[in-house]
Design a protein around this motif. Structure first.
Motif, PDB file in Angstrom:
ATOM      1  N   GLU A   1       0.705  -1.294  -0.011  1.00  0.00           N
ATOM      2  CA  GLU A   1       0.102  -0.051  -0.024  1.00  0.00           C
ATOM      3  C   GLU A   1       0.927   1.169   0.213  1.00  0.00           C
ATOM      4  OE1 GLU A   1      -3.813  -1.593   2.395  1.00  0.00           O
ATOM      5  OE2 GLU A   1      -2.080  -1.024   3.546  1.00  0.00           O
ATOM      6  N   ASN A   2       1.963   0.992   0.629  1.00  0.00           N
ATOM      7  CA  ASN A   2       2.765   2.497   0.901  1.00  0.00           C
ATOM      8  C   ASN A   2       3.513   2.585  -0.892  1.00  0.00           C
ATOM      9  OD1 ASN A   2       4.166   3.813   3.250  1.00  0.00           O
ATOM     10  ND2 ASN A   2       3.022   1.999   3.822  1.00  0.00           N
ATOM     11  N   LEU A   3       3.640   1.491  -1.221  1.00  0.00           N
ATOM     12  CA  LEU A   3       4.431   1.657  -2.790  1.00  0.00           C
ATOM     13  C   LEU A   3       3.202   2.212  -3.689  1.00  0.00           C
ATOM     14  CD1 LEU A   3       6.392  -1.656  -2.787  1.00  0.00           C
ATOM     15  CD2 LEU A   3       7.181   0.622  -2.598  1.00  0.00           C
ATOM     16  N   VAL A   4       2.210   1.752  -3.599  1.00  0.00           N
ATOM     17  CA  VAL A   4       1.224   2.361  -4.745  1.00  0.00           C
ATOM     18  C   VAL A   4       0.615   3.385  -4.327  1.00  0.00           C
ATOM     19  CG1 VAL A   4       0.889  -0.157  -5.466  1.00  0.00           C
ATOM     20  CG2 VAL A   4      -0.921   0.985  -3.895  1.00  0.00           C
ATOM     21  N   LEU A   5       0.607   3.995  -3.073  1.00  0.00           N
ATOM     22  CA  LEU A   5      -0.088   5.210  -2.625  1.00  0.00           C
ATOM     23  C   LEU A   5       0.165   6.389  -3.642  1.00  0.00           C
ATOM     24  CD1 LEU A   5      -2.142   6.074  -0.572  1.00  0.00           C
ATOM     25  CD2 LEU A   5      -0.130   6.990   0.714  1.00  0.00           C
ATOM     26  N   PRO A   6       1.519   6.651  -3.904  1.00  0.00           N
ATOM     27  CA  PRO A   6       1.597   7.907  -4.698  1.00  0.00           C
ATOM     28  C   PRO A   6       1.082   7.918  -6.117  1.00  0.00           C
ATOM     29  CG  PRO A   6       3.684   6.874  -3.764  1.00  0.00           C
ATOM     30  CD  PRO A   6       2.735   6.010  -3.512  1.00  0.00           C
ATOM     31  N   PHE A   7       0.847   6.662  -6.682  1.00  0.00           N
ATOM     32  CA  PHE A   7       0.361   6.756  -8.237  1.00  0.00           C
ATOM     33  C   PHE A   7      -0.875   5.982  -8.250  1.00  0.00           C
ATOM     34  CE2 PHE A   7       3.585   3.446  -7.783  1.00  0.00           C
ATOM     35  CZ  PHE A   7       2.812   2.370  -8.356  1.00  0.00           C
ATOM     36  N   ARG A   8      -1.419   5.321  -7.504  1.00  0.00           N
ATOM     37  CA  ARG A   8      -2.581   4.320  -7.779  1.00  0.00           C
ATOM     38  C   ARG A   8      -3.643   4.995  -8.380  1.00  0.00           C
ATOM     39  NH1 ARG A   8      -5.131   2.647  -1.723  1.00  0.00           N
ATOM     40  NH2 ARG A   8      -5.479   5.060  -1.193  1.00  0.00           N
ATOM     41  N   GLN A   9      -4.159   6.266  -8.375  1.00  0.00           N
ATOM     42  CA  GLN A   9      -5.254   7.028  -8.890  1.00  0.00           C
ATOM     43  C   GLN A   9      -4.966   7.461 -10.500  1.00  0.00           C
ATOM     44  OE1 GLN A   9      -6.436  10.068  -5.998  1.00  0.00           O
ATOM     45  NE2 GLN A   9      -7.886   8.634  -5.109  1.00  0.00           N
ATOM     46  N   GLU A  10      -3.508   7.499 -10.703  1.00  0.00           N
ATOM     47  CA  GLU A  10      -3.049   8.029 -11.977  1.00  0.00           C
ATOM     48  C   GLU A  10      -2.845   6.836 -13.134  1.00  0.00           C
ATOM     49  OE1 GLU A  10       0.249  10.364 -11.250  1.00  0.00           O
ATOM     50  OE2 GLU A  10      -0.511  10.981  -9.474  1.00  0.00           O
ATOM     51  N   MET A  11      -2.917   5.654 -12.543  1.00  0.00           N
ATOM     52  CA  MET A  11      -2.355   4.638 -13.538  1.00  0.00           C
ATOM     53  C   MET A  11      -3.504   3.420 -13.593  1.00  0.00           C
ATOM     54  SD  MET A  11       1.796   4.507 -12.278  1.00  0.00           S
ATOM     55  CE  MET A  11       2.065   3.097 -13.168  1.00  0.00           C
ATOM     56  N   SER A  12      -3.356   2.762 -14.622  1.00  0.00           N
ATOM     57  CA  SER A  12      -4.335   1.567 -14.759  1.00  0.00           C
ATOM     58  C   SER A  12      -3.938   0.525 -13.904  1.00  0.00           C
ATOM     59  CB  SER A  12      -4.255   1.315 -16.354  1.00  0.00           C
ATOM     60  OG  SER A  12      -2.983   0.731 -16.615  1.00  0.00           O
ATOM     61  N   ARG A  13      -4.871  -0.562 -13.609  1.00  0.00           N
ATOM     62  CA  ARG A  13      -4.288  -1.577 -12.768  1.00  0.00           C
ATOM     63  C   ARG A  13      -3.282  -2.395 -13.377  1.00  0.00           C
ATOM     64  NH1 ARG A  13      -9.179  -5.353 -10.496  1.00  0.00           N
ATOM     65  NH2 ARG A  13      -9.480  -3.196  -9.741  1.00  0.00           N
TER      66      ARG A  13
END
Length: 209
Positions: A92-104
């Motif tokens: 969760e720490n790793l994906v937090l900075p960009f999860r809303q900007e990138m596709s799954r």
């Protein structure tokens, strides 16, 4: 950075400091505790406003920009200590900075690349970040920003308080950073093989080694 002076209230820390880091290069700022190194890093990332002088990044003056503005422009500052969210898992720490900007699929690909670079974090991806060792949290703080390499990375005291094994792992990661890198350290031997240039700082002023 041109003729920058800065401090905290009436307490002056930096005195007429000028420093240039060319794109794609790596630089270490070394000096004892209290020399002004952390303040220098904070001025570069707009966490501290200079009382005089100017700081430029990507061709423009950063005056008036916030730390978040600079981060979006590609200047990322990893502060001293363990800059992670302890109540979230490693992943969760790793994906937090960009999860809303990138596709799954893009998120999955970015994670795969990160875990290849940081196998220790892959082993602990479901673990709460707050339960990691100090060295592992330091690795995670670096991995969080290197998942999408910034244009300029400033890392403050990356090996402080770490055991020798973790020091070498952090050094390995920093030596492979793509782009422009500035490392702030107390001990010169810990930047050998990582940066191309070293400058020293004493009492808020720079020298060159």
């Amino acid at each position: 950075m041109v003729r920058v002076s800065a401090g905290y209230g009436r307490f002056r820390v930096l005195f007429d400091v000028s420093l240039q880091v060319t794109e794609g290069s790596s630089l270490a700022v070394i000096g004892p505790n209290g020399a002004g190194k952390t303040t220098l890093a904070r001025v570069c990332s707009a966490l501290v406003r200079p009382s005089s002088g100017s700081v430029r990044f990507a061709g423009g003056d950063i005056a008036g920009l916030s730390p978040n503005d600079l981060a979006l422009a590609g200047l990322v500052h990893v502060p001293e200590g363990r800059a992670v969210f302890g109540s979230l898992t490693v992943e969760e720490n790793l994906v937090l900075p960009f999860r809303q900007e990138m596709s799954r699929p893009a998120v999955a690909a970015a994670l795969e690349e990160t875990y290849r670079e940081f196998p220790r974090l892959c082993e602990r991806r479901r673990q709460l970040a707050g339960t990691l060792s100090g060295g592992e949290q330091r690795l995670l703080s670096l991995a969080r920003v290197l998942t999408r390499p910034p244009r300029l990375l400033i890392v403050d005291e990356p090996t402080l308080g770490l055991d020798p094994g973790m020091v070498e792992e952090v050094r390995r990661v920093l030596a492979r950073v793509a782009g422009t890198l500035v490392v702030v350290e107390q001990r010169a031997e810990r930047v050998v093989g990582i940066t191309e240039q070293v400058v020293t700082m004493h009492h808020g002023r720079l020298g060159v080694t």
